[in-house]
Design an enzyme around this catalytic site. Structure first.
Site, PDB file in Angstrom:
ATOM      1  N   CYS A 139     -78.572   5.163  22.244  1.00 23.16           N
ATOM      2  CA  CYS A 139     -79.631   3.900  22.068  1.00 23.16           C
ATOM      3  C   CYS A 139     -78.984   3.015  22.379  1.00 23.16           C
ATOM      4  O   CYS A 139     -77.925   2.778  23.325  1.00 23.16           O
ATOM      5  CB  CYS A 139     -79.427   4.006  20.392  1.00 23.16           C
ATOM      6  N   CYS A 187     -80.171   4.655  30.772  1.00 20.76           N
ATOM      7  CA  CYS A 187     -79.323   5.654  30.499  1.00 20.76           C
ATOM      8  C   CYS A 187     -78.256   6.120  31.718  1.00 20.76           C
ATOM      9  O   CYS A 187     -79.141   6.351  33.015  1.00 20.76           O
ATOM     10  CB  CYS A 187     -79.863   6.797  30.079  1.00 20.76           C
ATOM     11  N   CYS A 206     -84.424   5.631  21.670  1.00 25.29           N
ATOM     12  CA  CYS A 206     -84.906   4.289  22.355  1.00 25.29           C
ATOM     13  C   CYS A 206     -85.601   4.348  23.658  1.00 25.29           C
ATOM     14  O   CYS A 206     -84.660   4.792  24.639  1.00 25.29           O
ATOM     15  CB  CYS A 206     -84.525   3.220  21.674  1.00 25.29           C
TER      16      CYS A 206
END
Length: 145
Positions: A16, A95, A88
């Protein structure tokens, strides 16, 4: 003669933005539903500390995450994850690349830390998101472990 086959525990990372609410809640449920079949980690692109309301909301459902820590994704670079779940859109977009064989999953949950209103309205938003994450985690474990 008895032959024992030991299955390696699957490694799951929940990712997240700040590793304070949604990923912490998901880590708690994934640990509960996976039992001894998986090692569950959570991390953030940044670290914001574990949100006290997330701890309180999980406690209402019988899960203690008060011992969890807010971790940065960089701490887990050397772990060969089987699954990476982003919870999210911001984490999905930011990422980092994992050279591992990890299967990637994404589910965007509303950020309860951004809830506004009375204390009760904010708690209700946390409960609503908690239920969404709980349902997702139960389905994830039954479908992947």
């Amino acid at each position: 003669m008895v032959i024992r086959v030991t299955m390696r525990k699957k490694k799951i990372l929940v990712l997240c933005t700040g590793n304070s609410c949604r990923s912490q809640i998901a880590e708690g449920y994934l640990q509960q539903f996976a039992g001894d079949k998986a090692e569950v980690y959570s991390a953030g692109i940044e670290t914001h500390g574990v949100n006290p309301r997330a701890i309180e909301t999980m406690k209402e459902d019988g899960i203690d995450i008060s011992h969890h820590t807010s971790n940065n994704i960089d701490e887990y670079r050397n772990i060969d994850f089987d699954f990476v779940i982003t919870v999210c859109d911001n984490a999905k977009e930011r990422c980092p690349f994992f050279p591992a064989k990890a299967k990637k999953f994404h589910q965007n949950f509303p950020d309860p830390a951004k809830a506004t209103g009375t204390e009760e309205e904010i708690k209700e938003q946390f409960r609503k998101v908690r239920q969404q994450i709980k349902d997702y985690c139960k389905k994830f474990i039954s479908g992947n472990l």
